[in-house]
Design a protein around this motif. Structure first.
Motif, PDB file in Angstrom:
ATOM      1  N   ARG A  34       0.832  -1.206   0.000  1.00 52.33           N
ATOM      2  CA  ARG A  34       0.000   0.000   0.000  1.00 52.33           C
ATOM      3  C   ARG A  34       0.865   1.253   0.000  1.00 52.33           C
ATOM      4  O   ARG A  34       0.634   2.199  -0.760  1.00 52.33           O
ATOM      5  CB  ARG A  34      -0.913  -0.029   1.225  1.00 52.33           C
ATOM      6  N   THR A  35       1.881   1.292   0.827  1.00 51.76           N
ATOM      7  CA  THR A  35       2.783   2.451   0.883  1.00 51.76           C
ATOM      8  C   THR A  35       3.538   2.624  -0.421  1.00 51.76           C
ATOM      9  O   THR A  35       3.685   3.742  -0.937  1.00 51.76           O
ATOM     10  CB  THR A  35       3.772   2.290   2.052  1.00 51.76           C
ATOM     11  N   ALA A  38       1.161   3.916  -3.057  1.00 45.06           N
ATOM     12  CA  ALA A  38       0.778   5.294  -2.755  1.00 45.06           C
ATOM     13  C   ALA A  38       1.880   6.280  -3.152  1.00 45.06           C
ATOM     14  O   ALA A  38       1.606   7.325  -3.760  1.00 45.06           O
ATOM     15  CB  ALA A  38       0.463   5.432  -1.267  1.00 45.06           C
ATOM     16  N   CYS A  83      -3.101   8.581  -3.191  1.00 43.91           N
ATOM     17  CA  CYS A  83      -1.978   8.415  -2.254  1.00 43.91           C
ATOM     18  C   CYS A  83      -2.392   8.807  -0.848  1.00 43.91           C
ATOM     19  O   CYS A  83      -2.141   8.072   0.116  1.00 43.91           O
ATOM     20  CB  CYS A  83      -0.789   9.253  -2.718  1.00 43.91           C
ATOM     21  N   TRP A  85      -5.376   8.949   0.436  1.00 45.88           N
ATOM     22  CA  TRP A  85      -6.377   8.028   0.981  1.00 45.88           C
ATOM     23  C   TRP A  85      -5.739   6.717   1.422  1.00 45.88           C
ATOM     24  O   TRP A  85      -6.055   6.184   2.489  1.00 45.88           O
ATOM     25  CB  TRP A  85      -7.455   7.771  -0.071  1.00 45.88           C
ATOM     26  N   LEU A  86      -4.814   6.175   0.623  1.00 47.63           N
ATOM     27  CA  LEU A  86      -4.169   4.913   0.976  1.00 47.63           C
ATOM     28  C   LEU A  86      -3.352   5.034   2.262  1.00 47.63           C
ATOM     29  O   LEU A  86      -3.307   4.110   3.076  1.00 47.63           O
ATOM     30  CB  LEU A  86      -3.271   4.437  -0.161  1.00 47.63           C
ATOM     31  N   LEU A  87      -2.693   6.194   2.445  1.00 44.66           N
ATOM     32  CA  LEU A  87      -1.841   6.368   3.619  1.00 44.66           C
ATOM     33  C   LEU A  87      -2.629   6.766   4.864  1.00 44.66           C
ATOM     34  O   LEU A  87      -2.244   6.403   5.983  1.00 44.66           O
ATOM     35  CB  LEU A  87      -0.759   7.412   3.327  1.00 44.66           C
ATOM     36  N   ARG A  90      -5.749   3.869   5.336  1.00 44.87           N
ATOM     37  CA  ARG A  90      -5.101   2.567   5.522  1.00 44.87           C
ATOM     38  C   ARG A  90      -6.094   1.410   5.322  1.00 44.87           C
ATOM     39  O   ARG A  90      -6.344   0.606   6.218  1.00 44.87           O
ATOM     40  CB  ARG A  90      -4.464   2.475   6.899  1.00 44.87           C
ATOM     41  N   PRO A  98      -9.496  -0.069  -2.607  1.00 46.88           N
ATOM     42  CA  PRO A  98      -8.090   0.112  -3.005  1.00 46.88           C
ATOM     43  C   PRO A  98      -7.819  -0.320  -4.431  1.00 46.88           C
ATOM     44  O   PRO A  98      -7.188   0.405  -5.205  1.00 46.88           O
ATOM     45  CB  PRO A  98      -7.329  -0.757  -1.997  1.00 46.88           C
TER      46      PRO A  98
END
Length: 464
Positions: A34-35, A38, A83, A85-87, A90, A98
């Motif tokens: 995910r990181t 992102a 980016c 939203w993903l960070l 989570r 996602p």
């Protein structure tokens, strides 16, 4: 490890063929993926937005300006928002959003790259200008494809479609301007094709390497846990040996003292009785040590439970006889309800568990009576050991597993030793079930459940 020693992995997507193993990998690695995705979306998003200046410079006033600027700006903004939203949010890897956000962004990026590749050569007026722009777009598309391949490697199929779209677009563009631009365009075409292929291959390769690394770490963790459990078990086994052998040794000491007294009195009959009792205690001590070694064999996986048909009365008698002198020394009366019941179980484990239950009742109950017997229940037989002592703690306690035991120990100090944990460990390995029910002031009722050998008569020939 060689490639053949790893679990099978699909070459097209870089995923485990085993669905359970793939789910475990995603659970373990999603935060890193995910990181990574992102940051890729943020970097390319900033690049797309900053490159809008070239749109204003070259395309302003043309029919290409609005669609090109809109697509490039939308892709860049979507990347930045995705980016964030993903960070911040989570999300989990099993959620739908996602995957949807990332795939939408890849589709916008592809549309923006295709629009730019088509728009810039169209606004040039000279063949030389068109050739220069084709070289620039080839370079931009190559970087875009490689970064997408590295950054969005969790979706190699989407990356493959993205790269294929760029390659087809540029090849079509090169063929369209082949007779207009004087610059040889085969080099740019090869560059784009190589970049797209490399981006997709890297997406798959990075997936395969990550999953192989995950598999190695799982093997390492399993080996480490096994080593830790083995060390804990050795400590447990030493403690079990000391705990189990203490009561028979104490009984041997009492019998030896009684033998001296009987010998001085010349009471040969009592000497014979005590001698026979000594033999029984020694035999059962040997059985206890044997069962402890059996427990060690179970732990090492070298032995299975030796199940056989055994009468309940004989199992109870084998557990009671070595401890009768100890019970008499503490003025505790042991009663045995007779029956014809038989069980299908490892007799060494059953006797060991019953001996521990009886020894705990004698040593810790502070009561005056202990009752043992058997009761049939369907296809099973319950062998019970009941005392009238103070109980295990100052509150009601029901223990059916090691988890319950440890939970109970955290909340109250139990009036019993290590033997309870030994008994549950043996039951787990012998396919038996053990339940302890303690009530303050009413003692402890222990029930050992075994498989019934056959249809036996229900608790016949009971004795008071």
């Amino acid at each position: 490890m060689t490639a053949k020693e790893f679990p099978p992995i699909r070459r097209l997507t870089g995923q485990f063929t085993d669905a359970a193993l793939e789910a475990a990998y995603c659970d373990d690695s999603w935060s890193v993926q995910r990181t990574q995705i992102a940051l890729t979306m943020a970097g390319l998003g900033l690049g797309l937005i900053s490159s809008l200046s070239s749109d204003f410079l070259y395309l302003y006033g043309s029919e290409w300006f609005l669609p090109t600027a809109t697509l490039r700006g939308s892709a860049g903004l979507t990347g930045l928002l995705g980016c964030a939203w993903l960070l911040i949010a989570r999300p989990g890897w099993k959620e739908v959003m996602p995957s949807l956000v990332i795939r939408v962004w890849i589709a916008l990026g592809l549309a923006a790259a295709i629009m730019v590749a088509m728009a810039f050569p169209a606004v040039e007026t000279t063949p030389e200008g068109r050739s220069s722009v084709l070289v620039f777009t080839a370079f931009w598309i190559s970087i875009f494809a490689i970064v997408i391949g590295f950054g969005a490697s969790a979706y190699p199929v989407a990356v493959a479609l993205f790269c294929s779209g760029l390659a087809i677009c540029y090849l079509a563009l090169t063929a369209w301007y082949w007779d207009i631009a004087s610059y040889p365009k085969i080099t740019q075409s090869v560059l784009v094709l190589m970049a797209c292929a490399f981006g997709w291959i890297m997406a798959v390769v990075s997936n395969i390497r990550a999953r192989r690394r995950f598999h190695i770490m799982r093997l390492y963790a399993a080996a480490r846990d096994a080593a830790e459990k083995s060390e804990e078990f050795q400590t447990f086994l030493l403690a079990a040996t000391g705990h189990d052998i203490r009561q028979p040794l104490y009984a041997l000491g009492l019998n030896a003292s009684a033998l001296e007294i009987m010998a001085e009195r010349g009471d040969l009959e009592q000497v014979r009785v005590l001698a026979r009792r000594q033999k029984i205690v020694a035999r059962n001590m040997s059985a206890l040590l044997s069962s402890i070694l059996t427990l060690s064999s179970f732990h090492l996986g070298k032995r299975e439970s030796g199940s056989q048909i055994s009468p309940v009365d004989r199992l109870i008698a084998d557990a009671v006889e070595p401890l009768e002198e100890l019970a008499a020394d503490k003025a505790i009366q042991i009663r045995h309800r007779r029956s014809r019941l038989e069980v299908q179980a490892d007799p060494g484990i059953v006797v060991h568990v019953l001996s521990n239950l009886l020894a705990n009742a004698i040593s810790h109950s502070q009561g005056t009576k202990i009752l043992l017997g058997g009761r049939r229940r369907g296809q099973e037989v319950d062998i019970f050991v009941m005392d009238d002592g103070v109980g295990l703690s100052s509150r009601d306690v029901i223990i059916t597993s090691l988890t319950d035991l440890r939970s109970a120990e955290e909340q109250a100090r139990l009036n019993a030793g290590l033997g309870i944990e030994i008994m549950f460990g043996l039951c787990a390995r012998g396919g038996l079930r053990l339940k302890l029910h303690s009530r303050p002031g009413f003692g402890v009722k222990a029930v050992l459940t075994c498989a019934a050998a056959r249809a036996s008569s229900l608790s016949a020939d009971l004795e008071a």
